[in-house]
Motif scaffolding. Structure first.
Motif, PDB file in Angstrom:
ATOM      1  N   GLU A 281       1.485 -20.380  66.277  1.00 23.74           N
ATOM      2  CA  GLU A 281       2.098 -20.574  67.332  1.00 23.74           C
ATOM      3  C   GLU A 281       1.135 -20.289  68.769  1.00 23.74           C
ATOM      4  OE1 GLU A 281       6.533 -18.813  66.063  1.00 23.74           O
ATOM      5  OE2 GLU A 281       4.880 -17.316  66.978  1.00 23.74           O
ATOM      6  N   ARG A 282       0.006 -19.431  68.543  1.00 29.44           N
ATOM      7  CA  ARG A 282      -0.752 -19.114  69.512  1.00 29.44           C
ATOM      8  C   ARG A 282      -2.083 -20.020  69.351  1.00 29.44           C
ATOM      9  NH1 ARG A 282      -3.003 -13.321  67.716  1.00 29.44           N
ATOM     10  NH2 ARG A 282      -2.532 -14.214  65.771  1.00 29.44           N
ATOM     11  N   GLY A 283      -1.879 -21.162  68.713  1.00 32.27           N
ATOM     12  CA  GLY A 283      -2.671 -22.210  68.756  1.00 32.27           C
ATOM     13  C   GLY A 283      -4.240 -21.972  68.149  1.00 32.27           C
ATOM     14  N   THR A 284      -4.181 -20.958  67.387  1.00 30.43           N
ATOM     15  CA  THR A 284      -5.487 -20.640  66.449  1.00 30.43           C
ATOM     16  C   THR A 284      -5.796 -21.411  65.336  1.00 30.43           C
ATOM     17  OG1 THR A 284      -5.050 -18.246  67.479  1.00 30.43           O
ATOM     18  CG2 THR A 284      -6.862 -18.455  65.795  1.00 30.43           C
TER      19      THR A 284
ATOM     20  N   ALA B 171      -2.614 -31.366  69.703  1.00 23.63           N
ATOM     21  CA  ALA B 171      -1.456 -31.221  69.864  1.00 23.63           C
ATOM     22  C   ALA B 171      -1.016 -29.638  70.417  1.00 23.63           C
ATOM     23  CB  ALA B 171      -0.789 -31.058  68.349  1.00 23.63           C
ATOM     24  N   ASP B 172       0.056 -29.609  71.188  1.00 24.29           N
ATOM     25  CA  ASP B 172       0.353 -28.330  71.798  1.00 24.29           C
ATOM     26  C   ASP B 172       1.227 -27.707  70.913  1.00 24.29           C
ATOM     27  OD1 ASP B 172       0.671 -26.384  73.741  1.00 24.29           O
ATOM     28  OD2 ASP B 172       2.272 -27.593  74.982  1.00 24.29           O
ATOM     29  N   SER B 173       1.409 -26.468  70.765  1.00 24.47           N
ATOM     30  CA  SER B 173       2.078 -25.585  69.982  1.00 24.47           C
ATOM     31  C   SER B 173       2.715 -24.375  70.636  1.00 24.47           C
ATOM     32  CB  SER B 173       1.361 -25.053  68.845  1.00 24.47           C
ATOM     33  OG  SER B 173       0.184 -23.919  69.588  1.00 24.47           O
ATOM     34  N   SER B 174       2.737 -24.582  72.174  1.00 28.21           N
ATOM     35  CA  SER B 174       3.153 -23.554  73.043  1.00 28.21           C
ATOM     36  C   SER B 174       4.670 -23.600  72.839  1.00 28.21           C
ATOM     37  CB  SER B 174       2.716 -23.698  74.184  1.00 28.21           C
ATOM     38  OG  SER B 174       3.096 -24.927  74.930  1.00 28.21           O
TER      39      SER B 174
ATOM     40  N   PHE C 106       1.146 -29.221  59.789  1.00 20.67           N
ATOM     41  CA  PHE C 106       1.861 -28.129  59.503  1.00 20.67           C
ATOM     42  C   PHE C 106       2.427 -28.041  60.738  1.00 20.67           C
ATOM     43  CE2 PHE C 106       2.729 -23.382  59.624  1.00 20.67           C
ATOM     44  CZ  PHE C 106       3.461 -23.275  58.541  1.00 20.67           C
ATOM     45  N   LEU C 107       1.906 -28.289  61.971  1.00 15.80           N
ATOM     46  CA  LEU C 107       2.487 -27.968  63.146  1.00 15.80           C
ATOM     47  C   LEU C 107       3.726 -28.833  63.383  1.00 15.80           C
ATOM     48  CD1 LEU C 107       0.685 -27.651  66.698  1.00 15.80           C
ATOM     49  CD2 LEU C 107       2.673 -29.074  66.342  1.00 15.80           C
TER      50      LEU C 107
END
Length: 269
Positions: A242-245, A208-211, A251-252
C-alpha cells in the motif's frame, strides 16, 4: 561487496588464530553482533602484547566492514534511482531486484530496438534452449553461451520466484511430476523470464501506482489482518504494498482485483 566479504573472512580467520581469551569471547557471535561488539571494544587489563594487538586489528577490520556497508548502501541508492529513471516497471516484476534489473538493462544496451525478438534476447542472455536429442530421446539442454552475467541475473530471479511465488512453485511441481529435472525446470523458467523481461525492456511502462489501495480497503472497512488472511500473505506485505515499498506488480494487481470483487458484496451487506 567482494571487499566486504574478504573483510569478514579475514576477521573470522584472525579470531580463529587469536589468543584463547579473545577466541572464546567472539567465536560464537553472529556477523552483525560480532561487528557491533568489535567496533566498541577496547584493550583489556591483563592482555599481553599479542592479545592487545589482536584486539586492535579486529577493531580496525570491523570499522572497515562498517565503512564498506555505508559505501554499498550509497551505491545501491544511486543504482536504484538510475534503474527507476530508465525503466521503473522492470523492478516491479516479481523477483527482479535493482541489481538484477540493472544487469539486464546493461545487457540490452542503450538501443533495445536492436533486439529483434524475445528469442534473440533469450539467446543474448544464454537462456535459449539448445537441442540435445539422441535416438528416441527428445530433450533440450542449457545454453552455455551468451552474456553469463545476464544469465546469472535470470537464474537469481528464477530462484527467488521458486522460493516466494506460489504460481512458480506449482509450475515446478507439475513439471517435476512430468519427469523434468531441476536443471530442465530452471532452464524453462529462465526462458520464460527472458520473455517477460524482453517485453518490459522494449516497451517500457510507467511504475504501477498503489496509492489507491489503502483508501479502497478503508472504504470497505477491512483491516490489514482480514486482507492478509484472504490473500494468504503476511500483514506486513499488505502494508508495504500500500505504501509502494514492495515492488510486485502481479501481487498489486491481484490485491486491487480482490478489492474490486469484494466491493459490491461489502456494500450490499
Amino acid at each position: 561487496m567482494k571487499a566486504r566479504t574478504e573483510v569478514i573472512v579475514q576477521l573470522k580467520s584472525l579470531i580463529v588464530t587469536a589468543p584463547e581469551s579473545i577466541r572464546t569471547e567472539f567465536r560464537d557471535l553472529t556477523t552483525t553482533r560480532l561487528i557491533t561488539r568489535l567496533t566498541g571494544s577496547r584493550a583489556r587489563v591483563g592482555d599481553d602484547e599479542v592479545a592487545s594487538r589482536t584486539r586492535t586489528a579486529l577493531k580496525r577490520l570491523a570499522a572497515r566492514y562498517q565503512q564498506l556497508d555505508v559505501e554499498i548502501a550509497g551505491h545501491d541508492t544511486d543504482l536504484a534511482q538510475l534503474v527507476d529513471t530508465v525503466n521503473p516497471a522492470l523492478v516491479q516484476a516479481r523477483g527482479i531486484a535493482t541489481v538484477t534489473a540493472a544487469q539486464l538493462l546493461i545487457t540490452a544496451g542503450d538501443n533495445p530496438d536492436r533486439l529483434r525478438s524475445e528469442a534473440a534476447f533469450a539467446m543474448l542472455c544464454g537462456a535459449s534452449p539448445l537441442p540435445a536429442s539422441s535416438g528416441k530421446t527428445t530433450r533440450h539442454r542449457l545454453n552455455r553461451g551468451g552474456d553469463r552475467a545476464a544469465n546469472s541475473a535470470l537464474h537469481k530471479i528464477a530462484i527467488v520466484r521458486l522460493a516466494t511465488d506460489p504460481e512458480t512453485r506449482a509450475y515446478a511441481t507439475r513439471r517435476t511430476a512430468e519427469g523434468k529435472t531441476k536443471k530442465d525446470i530452471l532452464r524453462c523458467l529462465k526462458r520464460a523470464i527472458a520473455r517477460e523481461v524482453f517485453h518490459l525492456i522494449t516497451t517500457p511502462q510507467p511504475a504501477a501506482d498503489s496509492s489507491d489501495l489503502r483508501p479502497a480497503r478503508k472504504r470497505l472497512g477491512l483491516s490489514l489482518t482480514e486482507v492478509a488472511d484472504a490473500l494468504d500473505c503476511a500483514i506486513s506485505k499488505i502494508s508495504l504494498i500500500e505504501r509502494g515499498t514492495i515492488r510486485d506488480t502481479r501481487f498489486l494487481h491481484r490485491y486491487r482485483a480482490w478489492l474490486n470483487e469484494n466491493q459490491p458484496h461489502q456494500i450490499a451487506a
